[in-house]
Design a protein around this motif. Structure first.
Motif, mmCIF file in Angstrom:
data_model
loop_
_atom_site.group_PDB
_atom_site.id
_atom_site.type_symbol
_atom_site.label_atom_id
_atom_site.label_comp_id
_atom_site.label_asym_id
_atom_site.label_seq_id
_atom_site.Cartn_x
_atom_site.Cartn_y
_atom_site.Cartn_z
ATOM 1 N N GLY A 124 0.827 -1.193 0.000
ATOM 2 C CA GLY A 124 0.000 0.000 0.000
ATOM 3 C C GLY A 124 0.854 1.231 0.000
ATOM 4 N N PRO A 125 0.292 2.428 0.010
ATOM 5 C CA PRO A 125 0.994 3.656 -0.130
ATOM 6 C C PRO A 125 1.949 3.945 0.993
ATOM 7 N N GLU A 126 1.756 3.322 2.150
ATOM 8 C CA GLU A 126 2.649 3.577 3.258
ATOM 9 C C GLU A 126 3.643 2.441 3.446
ATOM 10 N N LEU A 185 -3.654 9.877 3.797
ATOM 11 C CA LEU A 185 -4.520 8.750 4.118
ATOM 12 C C LEU A 185 -5.976 9.186 4.244
ATOM 13 N N VAL A 209 -7.211 9.219 0.715
ATOM 14 C CA VAL A 209 -7.405 7.840 0.261
ATOM 15 C C VAL A 209 -8.699 7.283 0.840
ATOM 16 N N ARG A 267 -5.663 -0.917 -7.846
ATOM 17 C CA ARG A 267 -6.127 0.388 -8.312
ATOM 18 C C ARG A 267 -6.628 0.291 -9.750
ATOM 19 N N LEU A 307 -7.625 -2.283 -1.334
ATOM 20 C CA LEU A 307 -6.871 -1.020 -1.276
ATOM 21 C C LEU A 307 -6.955 -0.428 0.128
ATOM 22 N N SER A 319 -4.789 -2.720 2.496
ATOM 23 C CA SER A 319 -3.351 -2.637 2.221
ATOM 24 C C SER A 319 -2.819 -1.216 2.415
ATOM 25 N N SER A 320 -3.687 -0.211 2.424
ATOM 26 C CA SER A 320 -3.266 1.172 2.651
ATOM 27 C C SER A 320 -3.131 1.493 4.136
ATOM 28 N N ILE A 324 -4.377 7.601 -4.794
ATOM 29 C CA ILE A 324 -4.223 6.174 -4.487
ATOM 30 C C ILE A 324 -3.105 5.593 -5.341
ATOM 31 N N LYS A 325 -2.135 4.981 -4.705
ATOM 32 C CA LYS A 325 -1.045 4.335 -5.424
ATOM 33 C C LYS A 325 -1.429 2.902 -5.774
ATOM 34 N N SER A 338 -1.345 -1.049 -6.043
ATOM 35 C CA SER A 338 -1.049 -2.089 -5.061
ATOM 36 C C SER A 338 -1.369 -3.430 -5.699
#
Length: 471
Positions: free
Chosen positions: A3-5, A18, A21, A85, A132, A135-136, A196-197, A199
């Motif tokens: 996820g993005p982090e 966040l 997101v 995504r 998403l 996992s974020s 949103i990145k 994943s």
């Protein structure tokens, strides 16, 4: 990639990124929940406008349910493989386009095609959006809070859909029940790529085609059997064949997965106590609360004489209860753990449901209905958030699409199962009788059965989940 982090230390609080997101993902999930129930009130008007026969009117809902439930596990795994995504955005684009087609429909065939496409889009967007989300946000308080808000808005969306469908149909046209999705989908499509990145699973693997085919066909047969039973009764040959074929194909799916080199769902996941018990608790939560709405709709309209719109507005209190339950669920889980939360939520829901057995045949009982459905909504949402946390905890990031696909499948089957079961109980109880008293008698029995099912789920969670831990 995660996820993005994932690249840095897991955040302990919601950062600005966040929050964005979360807002984008929750907006999409809320829209999907609204879409599930928004057409219920409008069905008779749609039938008259497009020339649906009375017998075929139910296919407006069934076409959506078949696609949404049948393909959700498959799309959950595809999200892991091709990118969550990417599938989320693709599904939203399909949902927006199919909603536009549905609103412009000029005949039954065009509308049913749009409903199938909406169902497929829901099957893609829901597990992709949930994966998403999981996992974020790192496992723990942040994820619990995100899942609590997601559950609250999802349940509120079901209620909002029922109310909004009546308002739009009365004031504008049933076509706006479709058109309303278009600007929301466009807004999310514009904002989501920036916040949103991507994943996906770290290891790329081939799709398990035999497993995908057996579980998808099995779920399609199962949902068809359930919806057919709701329309024709549980003795209907087509319903029984659908249920039998569905059960057989799901058994085939299990054996296929046992021997597959790259299974759609590894058997070790299917055997995990948290996955089994979590999804069973979630199934019971969706079966009971959504079917209770059906029972209370019968009570309000057939016993108390409410109009469809007035009955829909009455469920705003239930929606408020689910919001309260969703917002507080993360704090409750953080303090007492998921097991105690599931048990406490189930007990609250069961007691509130049992109280509805006392409903009488005049409008002085409305206060009991509103207060009991509010309290039951709080308890039900504690169970739903506890189910989501339990069913997705202790798994690797690359398995989140699969886990949320299973959870979404549980949700869709629960939404499909509840009403046919309760409808069959009411029908059997009222056979040979007529009038408001007969309906009240049938509803009271079904409410009692509903409460017993809730208690069974509570007992299972209490006995088979261990300790206070999250997983």
């Amino acid at each position: 990639m995660g996820g993005p982090e994932a690249a840095g230390a897991a955040p302990e609080r919601l950062t600005g990124r966040l929050r964005l997101v979360l807002a984008v993902l929750l907006a999409a999930q809320f829209m999907l929940a609204v879409d599930f129930s928004i057409l219920n009130v409008a069905l008779p008007v749609i039938g008259r406008g497009l020339g649906f026969s009375l017998a075929n009117l139910q296919w407006i809902g069934t076409a959506f349910a078949l696609a949404a439930a049948g393909f959700t596990l498959l799309f959950g795994r595809i999200a892991d493989l091709v990118g969550r995504r990417r599938l989320f955005l693709t599904g939203l684009a399909v949902l927006g386009a199919s909603s536009l087609v549905g609103g412009l429909a000029v005949n039954p065939e065009m509308l049913l095609t749009a409903r199938v496409a909406q169902g497929l889009a829901t099957a893609a967007v829901t597990p992709a959006g949930l994966s998403l989300l999981t996992s974020s946000f790192p496992e723990g308080p942040l994820r619990d809070k995100a899942l609590g808000l997601n559950g609250a808005l999802m349940s509120a969306g079901f209620t909002t859909g029922a109310v909004l469908g009546g308002v739009l149909t009365d004031l504008l046209s049933w076509r706006w029940s479709f058109f309303i999705n278009v600007p929301v989908a466009l807004a999310v499509l514009v904002v989501a790529p920036a916040v949103i990145k991507e994943s996906r699973a770290d290891e790329r693997s081939r799709l398990d085609v035999p497993g995908a085919a057996s579980v998808t066909l099995g779920l399609l047969a199962l949902v068809f059997g359930l919806t057919r039973a709701g329309e024709k009764g549980w003795g209907d040959p087509a319903a029984l064949v659908g249920l039998a074929v569905g059960a057989a194909l799901l058994a085939v799916f299990y054996f296929v997965e046992s021997g597959a080199a790259q299974p759609l769902v590894p058997v070790r996941i299917l055997k995990r106590r948290t996955v089994i018990v979590g999804n069973l608790a979630g199934l019971i939560a969706f079966v009971t609360e959504t079917s209770l709405v059906f029972l209370m709709t019968l009570y309000l309209q057939k016993v108390l004489g409410f109009s469809p719109l007035a009955a829909g507005l009455s469920f705003a209190v239930l929606g408020l209860g689910t919001v309260v339950g969703g917002v507080t669920a993360a704090r409750v889980i953080g303090r007492v753990g998921t097991r105690t939360t599931l048990v406490a939520g189930g007990i609250v829901q069961a007691l509130a449901t049992i109280a509805l057995v006392a409903l009488g045949d005049d409008r002085s009982w409305l206060g009991l209905l509103l207060s009991a459905t509010f309290v039951g909504g709080v308890g039900n949402m504690l169970v739903i958030v506890g189910f989501m946390v339990t069913a997705t905890s202790g798994l690797r990031d690359c398995e989140q699409g699969m886990a949320t696909g299973l959870a979404t499948m549980t949700q869709q089957i629960g939404l499909t199962m509840g009403t046919p079961i309760m409808s069959a109980i009411v029908t059997a109880r009222t056979a040979g009788a007529a009038g408001a008293d007969a309906v009240l008698d049938g509803v009271s029995l079904a409410v009692l059965v509903n409460a017993a099912i809730v208690l069974s789920g509570t007992l299972i969670a209490g006995l088979f989940l261990r300790g206070k831990q999250q997983v």
